[in-house]
Design a protein around this motif. Sequence first.
Motif, PDB file in Angstrom:
ATOM      1  N   LYS A 211     -42.606   7.727  44.602  1.00  0.00           N
ATOM      2  CA  LYS A 211     -42.134   6.784  43.464  1.00  0.00           C
ATOM      3  C   LYS A 211     -40.765   6.135  43.754  1.00  0.00           C
ATOM      4  CE  LYS A 211     -39.959  10.783  41.352  1.00  0.00           C
ATOM      5  NZ  LYS A 211     -40.287  11.841  42.330  1.00  0.00           N
ATOM      6  N   GLY A 212     -40.620   5.217  42.962  1.00  0.00           N
ATOM      7  CA  GLY A 212     -39.295   4.355  43.344  1.00  0.00           C
ATOM      8  C   GLY A 212     -39.123   3.736  42.015  1.00  0.00           C
ATOM      9  N   TRP A 213     -37.925   2.949  41.992  1.00  0.00           N
ATOM     10  CA  TRP A 213     -37.134   1.983  41.206  1.00  0.00           C
ATOM     11  C   TRP A 213     -38.087   0.651  41.382  1.00  0.00           C
ATOM     12  CZ3 TRP A 213     -34.600   4.843  38.275  1.00  0.00           C
ATOM     13  CH2 TRP A 213     -33.749   6.020  38.781  1.00  0.00           C
ATOM     14  N   PRO A 214     -38.077  -0.234  40.166  1.00  0.00           N
ATOM     15  CA  PRO A 214     -38.644  -1.390  40.109  1.00  0.00           C
ATOM     16  C   PRO A 214     -38.138  -2.064  41.244  1.00  0.00           C
ATOM     17  CG  PRO A 214     -38.052  -1.024  38.066  1.00  0.00           C
ATOM     18  CD  PRO A 214     -37.645   0.155  39.014  1.00  0.00           C
ATOM     19  N   MET A 215     -38.901  -3.091  42.020  1.00  0.00           N
ATOM     20  CA  MET A 215     -38.445  -4.000  42.980  1.00  0.00           C
ATOM     21  C   MET A 215     -38.655  -5.262  42.390  1.00  0.00           C
ATOM     22  SD  MET A 215     -40.140  -2.281  46.409  1.00  0.00           S
ATOM     23  CE  MET A 215     -40.337  -0.271  46.740  1.00  0.00           C
ATOM     24  N   LYS A 216     -37.514  -6.264  42.798  1.00  0.00           N
ATOM     25  CA  LYS A 216     -37.605  -7.562  42.475  1.00  0.00           C
ATOM     26  C   LYS A 216     -38.712  -8.383  43.134  1.00  0.00           C
ATOM     27  CE  LYS A 216     -34.768 -11.560  41.918  1.00  0.00           C
ATOM     28  NZ  LYS A 216     -33.172 -12.108  41.891  1.00  0.00           N
ATOM     29  N   GLY A 217     -39.412  -8.971  42.414  1.00  0.00           N
ATOM     30  CA  GLY A 217     -40.539  -9.681  42.918  1.00  0.00           C
ATOM     31  C   GLY A 217     -41.888  -8.998  43.160  1.00  0.00           C
TER      32      GLY A 217
ATOM     33  N   GLU B 218     -28.810   8.897  26.835  1.00  0.00           N
ATOM     34  CA  GLU B 218     -28.644   8.013  27.867  1.00  0.00           C
ATOM     35  C   GLU B 218     -30.057   7.159  27.764  1.00  0.00           C
ATOM     36  OE1 GLU B 218     -27.380   7.596  32.353  1.00  0.00           O
ATOM     37  OE2 GLU B 218     -26.867   9.253  31.444  1.00  0.00           O
ATOM     38  N   GLN B 219     -30.023   6.153  28.259  1.00  0.00           N
ATOM     39  CA  GLN B 219     -31.065   5.196  28.490  1.00  0.00           C
ATOM     40  C   GLN B 219     -31.974   5.901  29.344  1.00  0.00           C
ATOM     41  OE1 GLN B 219     -30.376   1.099  29.237  1.00  0.00           O
ATOM     42  NE2 GLN B 219     -32.380   0.770  29.022  1.00  0.00           N
ATOM     43  N   VAL B 220     -33.538   5.840  28.839  1.00  0.00           N
ATOM     44  CA  VAL B 220     -34.368   6.157  29.957  1.00  0.00           C
ATOM     45  C   VAL B 220     -34.602   5.007  30.939  1.00  0.00           C
ATOM     46  CG1 VAL B 220     -36.972   6.830  30.304  1.00  0.00           C
ATOM     47  CG2 VAL B 220     -35.421   7.680  28.286  1.00  0.00           C
ATOM     48  N   ARG B 221     -34.493   5.416  32.433  1.00  0.00           N
ATOM     49  CA  ARG B 221     -34.956   4.346  33.383  1.00  0.00           C
ATOM     50  C   ARG B 221     -36.216   4.226  33.924  1.00  0.00           C
ATOM     51  NH1 ARG B 221     -29.128   5.035  36.981  1.00  0.00           N
ATOM     52  NH2 ARG B 221     -27.702   4.983  35.235  1.00  0.00           N
ATOM     53  N   GLN B 222     -36.467   3.267  34.406  1.00  0.00           N
ATOM     54  CA  GLN B 222     -37.994   3.282  34.642  1.00  0.00           C
ATOM     55  C   GLN B 222     -38.504   3.406  36.178  1.00  0.00           C
ATOM     56  OE1 GLN B 222     -40.806   2.357  32.317  1.00  0.00           O
ATOM     57  NE2 GLN B 222     -41.733   3.181  34.458  1.00  0.00           N
ATOM     58  N   GLN B 223     -39.301   4.027  36.755  1.00  0.00           N
ATOM     59  CA  GLN B 223     -39.843   4.033  37.758  1.00  0.00           C
ATOM     60  C   GLN B 223     -41.356   3.846  38.009  1.00  0.00           C
ATOM     61  OE1 GLN B 223     -38.220   7.749  39.315  1.00  0.00           O
ATOM     62  NE2 GLN B 223     -36.814   6.781  40.713  1.00  0.00           N
ATOM     63  N   TYR B 224     -41.867   3.664  39.227  1.00  0.00           N
ATOM     64  CA  TYR B 224     -43.458   3.619  39.404  1.00  0.00           C
ATOM     65  C   TYR B 224     -43.708   4.489  40.258  1.00  0.00           C
ATOM     66  CZ  TYR B 224     -42.377  -0.381  36.662  1.00  0.00           C
ATOM     67  OH  TYR B 224     -41.970  -1.268  35.550  1.00  0.00           O
ATOM     68  N   ALA B 225     -44.850   5.098  40.409  1.00  0.00           N
ATOM     69  CA  ALA B 225     -45.275   5.777  41.147  1.00  0.00           C
ATOM     70  C   ALA B 225     -46.738   5.787  41.640  1.00  0.00           C
ATOM     71  CB  ALA B 225     -45.369   7.468  40.906  1.00  0.00           C
TER      72      ALA B 225
ATOM     73  N   ALA C 295     -45.346   0.780  43.503  1.00  0.00           N
ATOM     74  CA  ALA C 295     -45.811   2.096  43.765  1.00  0.00           C
ATOM     75  C   ALA C 295     -46.650   2.062  45.013  1.00  0.00           C
ATOM     76  CB  ALA C 295     -47.088   2.460  42.885  1.00  0.00           C
ATOM     77  N   ALA C 296     -47.425   1.083  45.531  1.00  0.00           N
ATOM     78  CA  ALA C 296     -47.818   1.021  46.701  1.00  0.00           C
ATOM     79  C   ALA C 296     -46.914   0.947  47.820  1.00  0.00           C
ATOM     80  CB  ALA C 296     -48.841  -0.237  46.915  1.00  0.00           C
ATOM     81  N   ARG C 297     -45.753   0.066  47.766  1.00  0.00           N
ATOM     82  CA  ARG C 297     -44.768   0.238  48.668  1.00  0.00           C
ATOM     83  C   ARG C 297     -44.141   1.647  48.763  1.00  0.00           C
ATOM     84  NH1 ARG C 297     -41.611  -3.943  51.057  1.00  0.00           N
ATOM     85  NH2 ARG C 297     -39.889  -3.096  52.504  1.00  0.00           N
TER      86      ARG C 297
END
Length: 151
Positions: free
Chosen positions: A45-51, A11-18, A58-60
């Motif tokens: 950590k979390g999912w990419p955020m639009k904008g 399965e495709q690897v999904r991206q997150q930021y921490a 990561a900071a959010r």
Amino acid sequence: MKKLRAPGQVEQVRQQYAALPFRRGDGLEIMLITSRETRRWVVPKGWPMKGRRPRGTAAREAMEEAGISGAVAKAAIGSYVYIKRGIGGKSWPCRVDVFPLEVRVERATWRERKQRTRQWFNYIEAADAVAEPDLKGLILAFGVAFDRMDG
């Protein structure tokens, strides 16, 4: 209709930021938080955020999950992969890019305070507390680099 994968298909690897929250005291300290479901020690950590740029995401996440803010690095120090477990037993691989965040503010109240615990560890204890081997390695490498610059 459920989409079927061929045997052995990944399965495709999904991206997150921490964020890797840290502070300087008597040596380097790392803040970890508990995950909501399993109560394991993790980094915010979390999912990419639009904008938002990855470091902004990561900071959010650090603010929402741990009630902290500060100076976030412009570049990730590395990444790790883990298996995200979802509802109903579904799971998928995630790659998490990790951005150091020097904590300057710790709020007494924050969005997820009733769902998580936050705690400071020296960097060796923090590395021991997390389950993901690559995250352990990132924390240890960050701590060793900090010791070299500080000492």
